[in-house]
Write a protein that holds these residues in place. Sequence first.
Motif, short mmCIF file in Angstrom:
data_model
loop_
_atom_site.label_atom_id
_atom_site.label_comp_id
_atom_site.label_asym_id
_atom_site.label_seq_id
_atom_site.Cartn_x
_atom_site.Cartn_y
_atom_site.Cartn_z
N VAL A 74 -15.62 18.31 39.13
CA VAL A 74 -14.48 18.57 38.11
C VAL A 74 -13.38 17.42 38.03
O VAL A 74 -12.68 16.96 39.00
CB VAL A 74 -13.93 19.88 38.22
CG1 VAL A 74 -12.58 20.22 37.15
CG2 VAL A 74 -14.65 21.03 38.58
N MET A 120 -12.84 25.80 26.43
CA MET A 120 -13.41 26.30 27.67
C MET A 120 -14.10 27.34 27.21
O MET A 120 -15.26 27.66 28.09
CB MET A 120 -12.06 26.54 28.53
CG MET A 120 -12.77 26.97 30.01
SD MET A 120 -13.75 25.60 30.92
CE MET A 120 -12.55 24.70 30.92
N GLY A 146 -17.89 19.59 28.68
CA GLY A 146 -16.74 18.97 28.28
C GLY A 146 -16.50 18.85 26.76
O GLY A 146 -17.52 19.04 25.95
N TRP A 159 -2.41 19.78 35.71
CA TRP A 159 -3.61 20.01 36.82
C TRP A 159 -3.30 20.93 37.85
O TRP A 159 -4.27 21.47 38.16
CB TRP A 159 -3.58 18.38 37.21
CG TRP A 159 -4.64 18.30 38.34
CD1 TRP A 159 -4.79 17.80 39.65
CD2 TRP A 159 -6.28 18.27 38.04
NE1 TRP A 159 -5.80 17.67 40.22
CE2 TRP A 159 -6.72 17.98 39.36
CE3 TRP A 159 -6.95 18.36 36.88
CZ2 TRP A 159 -8.10 17.94 39.38
CZ3 TRP A 159 -8.20 18.61 37.08
CH2 TRP A 159 -8.83 18.07 38.17
N THR A 209 -8.20 23.66 27.27
CA THR A 209 -7.82 25.01 27.61
C THR A 209 -6.54 25.48 26.95
O THR A 209 -5.96 26.57 27.23
CB THR A 209 -7.37 24.77 29.22
OG1 THR A 209 -6.30 23.82 29.39
CG2 THR A 209 -8.44 24.45 30.04
N ILE A 242 -3.89 24.53 36.25
CA ILE A 242 -5.28 24.89 36.00
C ILE A 242 -6.15 24.99 37.14
O ILE A 242 -7.07 26.08 37.26
CB ILE A 242 -5.92 23.69 35.02
CG1 ILE A 242 -7.16 24.50 34.56
CG2 ILE A 242 -5.94 22.62 35.87
CD1 ILE A 242 -7.04 25.57 33.60
N TYR A 279 -10.01 15.64 35.92
CA TYR A 279 -9.21 15.72 34.86
C TYR A 279 -9.10 13.84 34.31
O TYR A 279 -8.98 12.94 34.68
CB TYR A 279 -7.83 15.63 35.75
CG TYR A 279 -6.75 15.57 34.71
CD1 TYR A 279 -6.57 15.77 33.24
CD2 TYR A 279 -5.28 15.89 35.15
CE1 TYR A 279 -5.42 16.15 32.76
CE2 TYR A 279 -4.20 16.01 34.60
CZ TYR A 279 -4.25 16.28 33.23
OH TYR A 279 -3.29 16.61 32.61
N ILE A 328 -12.06 18.06 32.40
CA ILE A 328 -11.03 19.10 32.18
C ILE A 328 -9.69 18.06 31.29
O ILE A 328 -9.59 17.06 31.82
CB ILE A 328 -10.29 19.66 33.51
CG1 ILE A 328 -11.17 20.70 33.95
CG2 ILE A 328 -8.91 20.31 33.11
CD1 ILE A 328 -11.51 21.81 32.98
N PHE A 344 -12.29 29.26 32.41
CA PHE A 344 -12.35 28.19 33.58
C PHE A 344 -12.59 28.85 34.79
O PHE A 344 -13.47 28.24 35.68
CB PHE A 344 -10.98 27.29 33.53
CG PHE A 344 -11.24 26.41 34.60
CD1 PHE A 344 -11.93 25.32 34.52
CD2 PHE A 344 -10.39 26.29 35.61
CE1 PHE A 344 -11.88 24.30 35.48
CE2 PHE A 344 -10.15 25.39 36.78
CZ PHE A 344 -11.25 24.22 36.65
#
Length: 285
Positions: free
Chosen positions: A236, A99, A72, A257, A128, A260, A238, A123, A220
Amino acid sequence: MEKQFKKYFQVLLLGFAGILLVFGFLNFFLDVFGLFGFKDKDKVRVYGEERFSKYLMTFEYVPQNFEGMILGPSLSANLNPSHIQDKNYFNVSLMGARMDNILALASNVIENNGTIKEAIVCIHPYVTTNTGEEDSDLMSPDTYWKALGSVNLLRVYGLGIIRNFNLWPNKYPKNQYNTNGSNSFEALFRVADVADRITKEVNNVDVSEFEIGISQRKDFEKLMTLFQTNNIRTFVYYHPVPYPIYKAHSESMDKYWEDILSGVNSDGEGMLRFYNFNNPEFLVF
């Protein structure tokens, strides 16, 4: 005169080549990135040039010494995996990572994999977006040879001396980086009034940050496919933001969210798990 010049030039050239050879061998045996197996696991750490250092560690040190990795940006860089019970994780997160950087790190680990079985991926819209992308020149196989001699390597040595002798603690603290890759940068960014800072950040959020870049979306999806193909159990998440920020931008954040994850095909076997820590059920955080 001409013969003397040629002889002088040949001696100079041979001397220069000899110095380069000695320098290369010295770097080989110092093995600051754990590339060649000369250093104990507990003695390899990042001193500086974070992208350069951590990418080189993904060739040998990480895939052969750890069971899991954290990937990350700065949001996850300070997560200390020593708190993960019965698991041996390395934090590969990079300050300012996008990413494409995360994919490059993960791909290199998997390509050289020996012991990695799990991954934690952070994430956030920052990761991104195509805005302000960082240079990825150091995230290529050619970087391997820079471990034997390069300007980047000299910078690492210089920062290593500064940190080990605590010469500049306000900027380069001695133990900022742990041997498990986590970056203890909190003291460098601490603010006096956290509540006031959060209030200001509510108004600083740019809606365009929630727009997912085309190439970053593809990267991703490639990352998720890479983990599925290689049977890497993946978590994964958020990354949570302060509640006042979420409350003001909840619609955009929730939509991000969903967006993605829309291109990810879950295997249905629990190898990929997704958690939105901005969801109200995690308010206890």
